[in-house]
Structure formats: structure tokens, C-alpha cells
Design a protein around this motif. Structure first.
Motif, mmCIF file in Angstrom:
data_model
loop_
_atom_site.group_PDB
_atom_site.id
_atom_site.type_symbol
_atom_site.label_atom_id
_atom_site.label_comp_id
_atom_site.label_asym_id
_atom_site.label_seq_id
_atom_site.Cartn_x
_atom_site.Cartn_y
_atom_site.Cartn_z
ATOM 1 N N LEU A 26 46.839 30.720 95.191
ATOM 2 C CA LEU A 26 48.242 30.315 95.130
ATOM 3 C C LEU A 26 48.389 28.804 95.242
ATOM 4 C CD1 LEU A 26 49.915 33.080 97.337
ATOM 5 C CD2 LEU A 26 50.026 32.848 94.860
ATOM 6 N N GLY A 27 47.502 28.159 95.985
ATOM 7 C CA GLY A 27 47.595 26.712 96.146
ATOM 8 C C GLY A 27 46.838 25.919 95.105
ATOM 9 N N ARG A 28 46.141 26.609 94.189
ATOM 10 C CA ARG A 28 45.372 25.910 93.176
ATOM 11 C C ARG A 28 46.292 25.359 92.094
ATOM 12 N NH1 ARG A 28 42.224 29.938 91.382
ATOM 13 N NH2 ARG A 28 40.882 29.727 93.218
ATOM 14 N N THR A 29 45.986 24.167 91.633
ATOM 15 C CA THR A 29 46.793 23.530 90.595
ATOM 16 C C THR A 29 46.522 24.205 89.253
ATOM 17 O OG1 THR A 29 46.672 21.435 91.788
ATOM 18 C CG2 THR A 29 47.329 21.347 89.470
ATOM 19 N N ARG A 30 47.583 24.630 88.611
ATOM 20 C CA ARG A 30 47.471 25.292 87.324
ATOM 21 C C ARG A 30 47.809 24.313 86.200
ATOM 22 N NH1 ARG A 30 44.632 29.861 88.456
ATOM 23 N NH2 ARG A 30 45.462 30.836 90.316
ATOM 24 N N VAL A 31 47.023 24.361 85.138
ATOM 25 C CA VAL A 31 47.244 23.494 83.988
ATOM 26 C C VAL A 31 47.724 24.351 82.828
ATOM 27 C CG1 VAL A 31 46.184 21.811 82.434
ATOM 28 C CG2 VAL A 31 45.424 21.963 84.806
ATOM 29 N N LYS A 32 48.757 23.907 82.166
ATOM 30 C CA LYS A 32 49.290 24.653 81.035
ATOM 31 C C LYS A 32 48.286 24.676 79.887
ATOM 32 C CE LYS A 32 54.144 23.640 82.031
ATOM 33 N NZ LYS A 32 55.397 23.055 81.508
ATOM 34 N N SER A 33 48.378 25.734 79.078
ATOM 35 C CA SER A 33 47.468 25.848 77.946
ATOM 36 C C SER A 33 47.674 24.710 76.963
ATOM 37 C CB SER A 33 47.675 27.200 77.249
ATOM 38 O OG SER A 33 47.441 28.260 78.150
ATOM 39 N N SER A 34 48.929 24.305 76.783
ATOM 40 C CA SER A 34 49.206 23.216 75.846
ATOM 41 C C SER A 34 48.544 21.919 76.299
ATOM 42 C CB SER A 34 50.719 23.011 75.722
ATOM 43 O OG SER A 34 51.292 22.727 76.997
#
Length: 461
Positions: free
Chosen positions: A231-239
Motif C-alpha cells: 500500500l505504501g509503495r509508489t505506483r507508476v502509471k503505465s503511460s
């Protein structure tokens, strides 16, 4: 209460052989005709329950944190001496063996000591014991419910004991609470796992011992930790990822010999070695592609001997050439011979790190302390912390200024662009002049050839 099948709410786990044997012994002990002699007790409305065993009523307690019970129904108990005597007569064993077997039953939670729940030993006297119901047997698992813990906290608040004691805090087993049946006094050891500000109930064992299914609880804790980190991990958008891949591909595409070819030619398929000559470690003027790669990353600049030489010249103009010299000395120490390690460590320390050194480098106090501590027993990696500190200093401070300097722009303007030689990158991909047609084409060409053969023959004649 006589033993019976597990309640529907429980889920039978993989039964171990010794657990099956002990459960058969407990069932035999509760036989109304040939089992252990039972005595009746009545639970009154009090914090400390009372039981009748042996010499009459005695005060039996669970400790200051035990719950208050109220039940008008009788509950059955037996004395430790009765259990030992029954085991001796039933299995024809000695008193020592009977005590050992009874202690195992207590430790596995099949017998609950009413007088001292923390003492998991079978006492051969009038100490009262109670048979645990099958709901709390080791071979039975039950779904965890947060409502049980909420009820327990409400009871503590009513008694003005809202603060949790040590054994009730999260991660510590042995929380005593009332059993599922209204007239049963049971010790239900559990662990309360803190998850985001609330507590989740998890079983850890019966009778105060570690649960044989503790591996399941350990797996649950690890899953909770994994989900919390996810939950705390930074997510990067596919774009954003696709844009980064496109940028990387467009940046490195012209520098890939397979995708764009070699300039001026590929020396592996041609007789000319000009490509190796113009890209030698030291040349008068580097190629434009080579200078472009220096701007990709600081590592690309340091790995190229010519790029490192130009960067050293730039640092001399900024009076910070000792940083790159220290980094090169650390690289020589790391990849040099083992016999020269002590001498190289002393030389680097005296030249760059010692107080009043001729080419002293700026290192923070914590890094200097770790480095000085490692110098007591020098090895080839003793200066890694100091080298990393100087590396990051050059990467974040000197390297960006180098890319914006007139020196780097002049190198780009004066870089050599070798003329392209007309050689194919992959000659094996060249289509041969006389290739054999596919069998499918041959099959379709045969009828046409047979029909046009006579006409062709007449024409040729």
C-alpha cells in the motif's frame, strides 16, 4: 462435559498421530461409566471462580486480569490425583509415566488447571482440572472474530481495567476469555495483531503453549506486512513507463550497432578497421556518438577513458580535481593486487584523508568515522563508503555543470562524424539472387507449366 465432535464452526486440520492418540485418551477419560471420577462445581457471579474438589470449596483464580463469569449451570471438574490413578489403572503404567502423560495432556490444552492456569504441570494432589471442550482442541481451527476482542475490552472497561497488561498486548498470547458455551470457564490463548490502528484476532495455541499451526499465523503476519508495504509503495502509471521506454529507445537507438550499424563500417564484416581506430581509448578528436554518450549518465562518462580525461580537465578549472583523483585511487585499490593493498591504503589516506593532506577531500564526519575504523584492518573495500560519498558529490554537483559548460559544447561541435561506408549491417540477411521457391509455389506452378509446355516448345522451335 463429555467430549464430542467438533462444532460446525471449526475446521479440522491435518491431524498428527500423537494428537489423535491424546484425544482418544481424553475421550476415554470422560466416559461416564469407566472414566475419571467427576465432581460438580457451580460458578457464581464473581471475578474469582470457585470450584469443589477434594477437600471442599477453595478459592481458584486466573489472576487479576481474569474475566468475571456468571453461569448457573454446573460444570464438571476432576482432581489431579484422580487423573493419575486412572491412567495407572487404565494403561498399567508407573506413576512417573502417568504424570508425564497427564502433563502432556495439560500442555496441549486438553486439561485446564483451574487453580493455577500458568502452571502447565499435572499435580498428583487435589488440584482441580477441567476438560477442555473439543472446540478448543489443537486439531480444531476456528475463524477469528474481532467481536470477541471488543467484548473482552468492554468487560475490562466495566471493571475499570481498560489498560492492557503485558500478556494481552499485540503479539503476546494467552488472553483469557469466556468460552463459547455459557457455563464453561476456558483459557483461550490468542494473539492480537495490530493492523493499521485496529486489532485482528488470531489463535496461537491451546493450554498456553505454542499452536502446532503457528506456521499458519506466521504466514498471516507476513502477508499483513507484505500488504502494508504494497500500500505504501509508489505506483507508476503505465503511460509514464511507456514514455520512459520510448525515450530510452530513441536515445540509445543511434548508438546501437545492431539497429543503426557501425560508422564508418563494421570491422567484423569489412576489411577496414577504421571503426576501431576512431574509437580508440585515446584519439585526437572523439566521434560525435561517443561524446553524446557522455551525456547519458555519469557512469558512461567515467567508464570512457577519454571522457574521464576531459572531465578531469574541467575539474581542474573548478579546483576540485582531487575528487576524481580520489575516486580513481579507490578504483585502483579495489581492483589491484592483494599484496599491494596495505601500501595503497596508506598512500590514499596520507594523500587524501589525513589531516593537512596535500589533496584533502571533503567527507562528512560519519563517513570519516567508519573509514577510520576500517583502516585498523585494511582491505580492498575499506574506502567504499568514502568513495561513494565523493562519487555522489561529483554526480550531483560537478557532472551537471560539466554538461552545461562551454568545454562540453565545444567537444560536441568539434566531434568527428565518420563518413558512412556502403556495407550492409547483416550480409546474411541479403536475399540471394537465385533462391529456391517454396514447395507451395512449385505445386501451383506445375499445372501451368504442363499446359504451356507445348506452346512454349512450338514458340522456341
Amino acid at each position: 462435559m463429555a467430549a464430542g465432535p467438533a462444532p460446525p464452526g471449526g475446521c479440522p486440520s491435518a491431524q498428527r498421530p500423537h494428537l489423535s492418540k491424546m484425544e482418544r485418551v481424553v475421550v476415554s477419560m470422560q466416559d461416564p461409566d469407566q472414566g475419571v471420577k467427576m465432581r460438580s462445581q457451580r460458578l457464581l457471579i464473581t471475578v474469582i471462580p470457585h470450584a469443589v474438589a477434594g477437600e471442599g470449596p477453595r478459592r481458584l483464580g486466573w489472576g487479576a486480569s481474569g474475566p468475571a463469569l456468571a453461569s448457573p449451570h454446573p460444570s464438571l471438574c476432576c482432581a489431579g490425583s484422580d487423573i493419575v490413578e486412572w491412567l495407572i489403572q487404565k494403561y498399567c503404567i508407573s506413576e512417573e509415566e502417568a504424570l508425564h502423560l497427564g502433563t502432556l495432556l495439560v500442555r496441549h490444552g486438553y486439561l485446564y488447571p483451574l487453580r493455577d492456569p500458568l502452571s502447565l504441570l499435572l499435580q498428583p494432589d487435589d488440584t482441580p482440572y477441567r476438560f477442555q471442550t473439543p472446540y478448543f482442541w489443537t486439531s480444531t481451527q476456528w475463524p477469528a472474530a474481532e467481536l470477541d476482542y471488543a467484548i473482552y475490552l468492554a468487560k475490562k472497561n466495566i471493571r475499570k481495567q481498560g489498560a492492557l497488561v503485558d500478556h494481552e498486548k499485540p503479539g503476546v498470547p494467552s488472553v483469557l476469555e469466556q468460552g463459547p458455551e455459557r457455563g464453561s470457564c476456558t483459557a483461550r490463548p490468542r494473539t492480537w495483531i495490530s493492523t493499521g490502528g485496529r486489532y485482528v484476532l488470531g489463535a496461537t495455541g491451546r493450554g498456553g503453549l505454542a499452536d502446532p499451526c503457528a506456521g499458519h499465523l506466521t504466514g498471516l503476519v507476513s502477508q499483513i506486512e507484505y500488504c502494508r508495504k504494497a500500500l505504501g509503495r509508489t505506483r507508476v502509471k503505465s503511460s509514464v513507463c511507456l514514455e520512459a521506454y520510448l525515450k530510452f529507445s530513441s536515445q540509445h537507438g543511434p548508438h546501437d550497432p545492431i539497429m543503426s550499424g557501425c560508422l564508418p563500417s563494421n570491422p567484423w564484416i569489412a576489411d577496414s578497421d577504421t571503426y576501431w581506430v576512431v574509437n580508440a581509448p585515446s584519439v585526437a578528436a572523439p566521434t560525435k556518438l561517443r561524446v553524446d554518450r557522455w551525456g547519458f549518465s555519469f557512469r558512461e562518462l567515467l567508464e570512457d577513458p577519454m571522457g574521464r580525461a576531459h572531465f578531469m580537465e574541467f575539474l581542474r578549472k573548478e579546483f576540485s580535481a582531487e575528487n576524481l583523483s580520489f575516486w580513481e585511487a579507490c578504483e585502483e585499490l579495489r581492483h589491484g593486487g592483494q599484496a599491494q593493498v596495505p601500501a595503497l591504503v596508506d598512500a590514499v589516506y596520507e594523500q587524501f584523508l589525513a589531516p593537512g593532506a596535500a589533496r584533502w577531500v571533503n567527507i562528512d564526519s560519519h563517513t570519516m568515522e567508519r573509514t577510520l575504523e576500517g583502516l585498523r584492518r585494511p582491505h580492498r573495500y575499506v574506502l567504499d563508503d568514502a568513495q561513494l560519498h565523493i562519487y555522489m558529490l561529483m554526480k550531483k554537483d560537478s557532472y551537471p555543470r560539466f554538461l552545461k559548460s562551454d568545454m562540453y559544447r565545444g567537444l560536441l561541435a568539434e566531434a568527428v562524424v565518420p563518413p558512412e561506408t556502403k556495407w550492409r549491417v547483416f550480409p546474411f540477411m541479403r536475399k540471394p539472387r537465385r533462391s529456391s521457391p517454396s514447395p507451395a509455389l512449385l505445386a501451383s506452378m506445375e499445372p501451368a507449366a504442363a499446359a504451356g509446355g507445348p506452346r512454349g516448345g512450338d514458340g522456341e522451335a
